[in-house]
Design a protein around this motif. Structure first.
Motif, PDB file in Angstrom:
ATOM      1  N   SER A  58       0.840  -1.200   0.000  1.00 31.35           N
ATOM      2  CA  SER A  58       0.000   0.000   0.000  1.00 31.35           C
ATOM      3  C   SER A  58       0.876   1.252   0.000  1.00 31.35           C
ATOM      4  O   SER A  58       1.816   1.350   0.794  1.00 31.35           O
ATOM      5  CB  SER A  58      -0.902   0.027   1.228  1.00 31.35           C
ATOM      6  OG  SER A  58      -1.840  -1.011   1.168  1.00 31.35           O
ATOM      7  N   PRO A  59       0.564   2.210  -0.879  1.00 26.12           N
ATOM      8  CA  PRO A  59       1.346   3.450  -0.911  1.00 26.12           C
ATOM      9  C   PRO A  59       1.298   4.154   0.451  1.00 26.12           C
ATOM     10  O   PRO A  59       0.245   4.253   1.072  1.00 26.12           O
ATOM     11  CB  PRO A  59       0.632   4.295  -1.983  1.00 26.12           C
ATOM     12  CG  PRO A  59      -0.124   3.306  -2.814  1.00 26.12           C
ATOM     13  CD  PRO A  59      -0.495   2.181  -1.887  1.00 26.12           C
ATOM     14  N   GLY A  60       2.451   4.604   0.895  1.00 21.89           N
ATOM     15  CA  GLY A  60       2.541   5.350   2.144  1.00 21.89           C
ATOM     16  C   GLY A  60       2.519   4.502   3.406  1.00 21.89           C
ATOM     17  O   GLY A  60       2.599   5.034   4.499  1.00 21.89           O
ATOM     18  N   THR A  61       2.430   3.181   3.260  1.00 21.10           N
ATOM     19  CA  THR A  61       2.375   2.326   4.449  1.00 21.10           C
ATOM     20  C   THR A  61       3.722   2.295   5.160  1.00 21.10           C
ATOM     21  O   THR A  61       4.774   2.438   4.537  1.00 21.10           O
ATOM     22  CB  THR A  61       1.949   0.893   4.088  1.00 21.10           C
ATOM     23  OG1 THR A  61       1.793   0.148   5.303  1.00 21.10           O
ATOM     24  CG2 THR A  61       2.989   0.187   3.231  1.00 21.10           C
TER      25      THR A  61
END
Length: 183
Positions: A58-61
């Motif tokens: 997931s982006p930004g995880t």
């Protein structure tokens, strides 16, 4: 957690591989035997590998930070050996971390938590492997200190498994000397 030194003799290349865990001072627990061993806590966790993969990607995880660099390296190495992706191997390690937390928590039933749940740095709970691929729990930092203070003389045993889209781990907290939990 007690610090146990290695005393077995293994080839240098295997010993070197077994200690590539980043902290440089991880120790193996002594062999478990039924004599003098007192089980005090038990935990299990099941992980859906596709869900963990999605969470990692997931982006930004920041979920990937839950694993120590040594755990990521070991997962990449196992992925190269097995042809499965890194997340497949991290899923079993995540299950091991969660199983450890549950086993430790089961020891503390009726007492307040010794670590604020939202403040647990999961990278300090490492699911490592010896040179022969046998998993063990290696604690570092505040988690190691809190565990040692709350369950003196205890160690954690862990077993990992995969099947299809799932990884499972079971963890047992034991006193190797027949000791008891601190109150």
């Amino acid at each position: 957690m007690r610090a146990w030194a290695r005393t077995d003799s293994m080839p240098a290349d295997q010993a070197d591989r077994s200690h590539r865990l980043g902290e440089g001072s991880l120790r193996f627990p002594p062999p478990a035997t039924s004599a003098g061993m007192n089980a005090v806590g038990l935990g299990v966790d099941l992980v859906h590998i596709p869900a963990l993969t999605e969470q990692l990607n997931s982006p930004g995880t920041r979920f990937g930070e839950s694993f120590a660099a040594s755990e990521r390296r070991a997962a990449r190495r196992r992925a190269a050996e097995t042809g499965l992706d890194e997340a497949h191997h991290l899923a079993a390690r995540w299950a091991g971390k969660e199983a450890f937390i549950k086993a430790w928590s089961s020891v503390l039933v009726g007492r307040p938590p010794v670590v604020v749940p939202d403040k647990v740095d999961m990278a300090h709970i490492q699911i490592a492997g010896d040179a022969y691929g046998r998993p063990f729990v290696a604690l570092t930092g505040d988690i190691a200190e809190a565990f040692a203070a709350s369950v003196p003389g205890a160690t954690a045993l862990v077993s990992l498994s995969h099947d299809g889209d799932y990884a499972i781990a079971i963890c047992q907290i034991v006193h190797l000397d027949g000791g008891h939990v601190a109150s």
